[in-house]
Design a protein around this motif. Sequence first.
Motif, PDB file in Angstrom:
ATOM      1  N   PHE A 106      45.838 -11.986  10.112  1.00  0.00           N
ATOM      2  CA  PHE A 106      46.022 -10.528  10.218  1.00  0.00           C
ATOM      3  C   PHE A 106      44.927  -9.779   9.462  1.00  0.00           C
ATOM      4  O   PHE A 106      44.275  -8.887  10.014  1.00  0.00           O
ATOM      5  CB  PHE A 106      47.394 -10.130   9.676  1.00  0.00           C
ATOM      6  CG  PHE A 106      47.586  -8.638   9.580  1.00  0.00           C
ATOM      7  CD1 PHE A 106      47.930  -7.898  10.705  1.00  0.00           C
ATOM      8  CD2 PHE A 106      47.397  -7.966   8.379  1.00  0.00           C
ATOM      9  CE1 PHE A 106      48.083  -6.511  10.634  1.00  0.00           C
ATOM     10  CE2 PHE A 106      47.550  -6.593   8.292  1.00  0.00           C
ATOM     11  CZ  PHE A 106      47.895  -5.864   9.431  1.00  0.00           C
ATOM     12  N   PHE A 107      44.707 -10.138   8.198  1.00  0.00           N
ATOM     13  CA  PHE A 107      43.723  -9.418   7.402  1.00  0.00           C
ATOM     14  C   PHE A 107      42.293  -9.741   7.832  1.00  0.00           C
ATOM     15  O   PHE A 107      41.408  -8.884   7.747  1.00  0.00           O
ATOM     16  CB  PHE A 107      43.928  -9.708   5.913  1.00  0.00           C
ATOM     17  CG  PHE A 107      45.098  -8.985   5.324  1.00  0.00           C
ATOM     18  CD1 PHE A 107      45.042  -7.622   5.104  1.00  0.00           C
ATOM     19  CD2 PHE A 107      46.271  -9.660   5.010  1.00  0.00           C
ATOM     20  CE1 PHE A 107      46.122  -6.937   4.572  1.00  0.00           C
ATOM     21  CE2 PHE A 107      47.358  -8.987   4.481  1.00  0.00           C
ATOM     22  CZ  PHE A 107      47.289  -7.624   4.266  1.00  0.00           C
ATOM     23  N   LEU A 110      41.834  -7.517  10.775  1.00  0.00           N
ATOM     24  CA  LEU A 110      41.862  -6.126  10.329  1.00  0.00           C
ATOM     25  C   LEU A 110      40.497  -5.706   9.801  1.00  0.00           C
ATOM     26  O   LEU A 110      39.918  -4.704  10.240  1.00  0.00           O
ATOM     27  CB  LEU A 110      42.925  -5.940   9.248  1.00  0.00           C
ATOM     28  CG  LEU A 110      42.872  -4.616   8.466  1.00  0.00           C
ATOM     29  CD1 LEU A 110      43.109  -3.427   9.384  1.00  0.00           C
ATOM     30  CD2 LEU A 110      43.880  -4.631   7.318  1.00  0.00           C
ATOM     31  N   THR A 114      37.652  -3.506  11.876  1.00  0.00           N
ATOM     32  CA  THR A 114      37.327  -2.244  11.223  1.00  0.00           C
ATOM     33  C   THR A 114      35.840  -2.151  10.929  1.00  0.00           C
ATOM     34  O   THR A 114      35.222  -1.088  11.091  1.00  0.00           O
ATOM     35  CB  THR A 114      38.132  -2.097   9.907  1.00  0.00           C
ATOM     36  OG1 THR A 114      39.532  -2.171  10.190  1.00  0.00           O
ATOM     37  CG2 THR A 114      37.833  -0.761   9.239  1.00  0.00           C
ATOM     38  N   TRP A 153      39.919   2.649  10.713  1.00  0.00           N
ATOM     39  CA  TRP A 153      40.912   1.804  10.044  1.00  0.00           C
ATOM     40  C   TRP A 153      42.179   1.665  10.896  1.00  0.00           C
ATOM     41  O   TRP A 153      42.772   0.589  10.963  1.00  0.00           O
ATOM     42  CB  TRP A 153      41.263   2.383   8.668  1.00  0.00           C
ATOM     43  CG  TRP A 153      40.271   2.030   7.609  1.00  0.00           C
ATOM     44  CD1 TRP A 153      39.258   2.809   7.129  1.00  0.00           C
ATOM     45  CD2 TRP A 153      40.193   0.796   6.886  1.00  0.00           C
ATOM     46  NE1 TRP A 153      38.556   2.137   6.161  1.00  0.00           N
ATOM     47  CE2 TRP A 153      39.103   0.911   5.988  1.00  0.00           C
ATOM     48  CE3 TRP A 153      40.943  -0.381   6.914  1.00  0.00           C
ATOM     49  CZ2 TRP A 153      38.740  -0.131   5.116  1.00  0.00           C
ATOM     50  CZ3 TRP A 153      40.579  -1.417   6.045  1.00  0.00           C
ATOM     51  CH2 TRP A 153      39.492  -1.289   5.171  1.00  0.00           C
ATOM     52  N   THR A 154      42.564   2.740  11.566  1.00  0.00           N
ATOM     53  CA  THR A 154      43.724   2.681  12.458  1.00  0.00           C
ATOM     54  C   THR A 154      43.455   1.747  13.635  1.00  0.00           C
ATOM     55  O   THR A 154      44.310   0.936  14.008  1.00  0.00           O
ATOM     56  CB  THR A 154      44.070   4.087  12.988  1.00  0.00           C
ATOM     57  OG1 THR A 154      44.324   4.960  11.875  1.00  0.00           O
ATOM     58  CG2 THR A 154      45.302   4.038  13.891  1.00  0.00           C
ATOM     59  N   THR A 157      43.648  -1.817  12.508  1.00  0.00           N
ATOM     60  CA  THR A 157      45.042  -2.222  12.271  1.00  0.00           C
ATOM     61  C   THR A 157      45.757  -2.525  13.584  1.00  0.00           C
ATOM     62  O   THR A 157      46.457  -3.541  13.703  1.00  0.00           O
ATOM     63  CB  THR A 157      45.795  -1.110  11.517  1.00  0.00           C
ATOM     64  OG1 THR A 157      45.119  -0.836  10.286  1.00  0.00           O
ATOM     65  CG2 THR A 157      47.228  -1.528  11.231  1.00  0.00           C
ATOM     66  N   ILE A 158      45.577  -1.662  14.581  1.00  0.00           N
ATOM     67  CA  ILE A 158      46.209  -1.879  15.886  1.00  0.00           C
ATOM     68  C   ILE A 158      45.712  -3.173  16.521  1.00  0.00           C
ATOM     69  O   ILE A 158      46.492  -3.968  17.061  1.00  0.00           O
ATOM     70  CB  ILE A 158      45.941  -0.682  16.817  1.00  0.00           C
ATOM     71  CG1 ILE A 158      46.651   0.570  16.285  1.00  0.00           C
ATOM     72  CG2 ILE A 158      46.401  -0.983  18.242  1.00  0.00           C
ATOM     73  CD1 ILE A 158      46.280   1.839  17.025  1.00  0.00           C
ATOM     74  N   SER A 160      44.483  -5.826  15.000  1.00  0.00           N
ATOM     75  CA  SER A 160      44.973  -6.984  14.253  1.00  0.00           C
ATOM     76  C   SER A 160      46.453  -7.252  14.534  1.00  0.00           C
ATOM     77  O   SER A 160      46.867  -8.403  14.702  1.00  0.00           O
ATOM     78  CB  SER A 160      44.760  -6.751  12.752  1.00  0.00           C
ATOM     79  OG  SER A 160      45.122  -7.898  12.020  1.00  0.00           O
ATOM     80  N   ILE A 161      47.253  -6.193  14.595  1.00  0.00           N
ATOM     81  CA  ILE A 161      48.682  -6.356  14.885  1.00  0.00           C
ATOM     82  C   ILE A 161      48.882  -6.961  16.269  1.00  0.00           C
ATOM     83  O   ILE A 161      49.718  -7.860  16.460  1.00  0.00           O
ATOM     84  CB  ILE A 161      49.414  -5.006  14.786  1.00  0.00           C
ATOM     85  CG1 ILE A 161      49.489  -4.548  13.321  1.00  0.00           C
ATOM     86  CG2 ILE A 161      50.823  -5.100  15.371  1.00  0.00           C
ATOM     87  CD1 ILE A 161      50.073  -3.161  13.145  1.00  0.00           C
TER      88      ILE A 161
END
Length: 315
Positions: A106-107, A110, A114, A153-154, A157-158, A160-161
């Motif tokens: 995930f990270f 992310l 990003t 950043w958003t 995140t999307i 990665s999720i």
Amino acid sequence: MEEADLLNQTTSVTYIRLRGLSVNQKVQMAVFAVFLTFYILTLIGNILIVVTIIYDRRLHTPMYFFLSNLSFIDVCHSTVTVPKMLIDTWSEQKLISFEACVTQMFFLHLFACTEIFLLTVMAYDRYVAICKPLQYMTVMNWKVCVFLAVALWTGGTIHSISLTSLTIKLPYCGPDEIDSFFCDVPQVIKLACTDTHIIEILIVSNSGLISVVCFVVLVVSYAVILVSLRQQISEGRRKALSTCAAHLTVVTLFLGHCIFIYSRPSTSLPEDKVVSVFFTAVTPLLNPIIYTLRNEDMKNALNKFMGRVERRGKK
């Protein structure tokens, strides 16, 4: 709780074995020494850039605002994988729990995604600064900069999720070993007890497409910038060329890995580990070197900051 229940229902694999970079003990000790040095220098270099940009008011511009974001991402990106790799050089089993593996994936995605979006924004910033200098502070005002930072950043995140969700929904019942030194989606889905062809297509259409599209946008942006520079005076052209060269170097090193890994089906190649080493450990170290050595403003600010720190230390 819901995520933990989902993991328990879809997998019987509780730990994953990482093969690492080598099984040879001497090679592992050399790897430990080299990458510990890389990691420490990465932390020092990138943190120093962030602190210097905050400290020096002359660097409170959109370009250096995004550069400080890049340095922060590089610290985080390297920290996701390198400390675990260093610990594993002293371990024979090299185990990672399935939950920790998912967290690492995930990270990893992310910060990687990003950074891709950030490099694209930085190219746009340079395009406006060089091609439309009179409109620069109007177009790239602080509200726009903050909005772009939140947006990238958003977006990361999307992304990665979505990839992590696709991965944890697969059933895992063995095997439990991946030929890498960290967890990544292409390697982990090979452990699934089901056909992953559709997932592989989604990975290529997600990560691969993002990498290729952003790379094309970046190349086109810098091509337009280079054409525009032909009309500028020599001093301004030299400084702009130096900045663009630094950006292109970072873009090639970083996006080269993403395109190589994520723009093809999940088939292992001998070069994968070498490319991944550059992606996770080398590129985050090179970024501060590239940006400071090719940037006079950054070098002057660093010298001023270090001089002030030295004077305080003598008091």
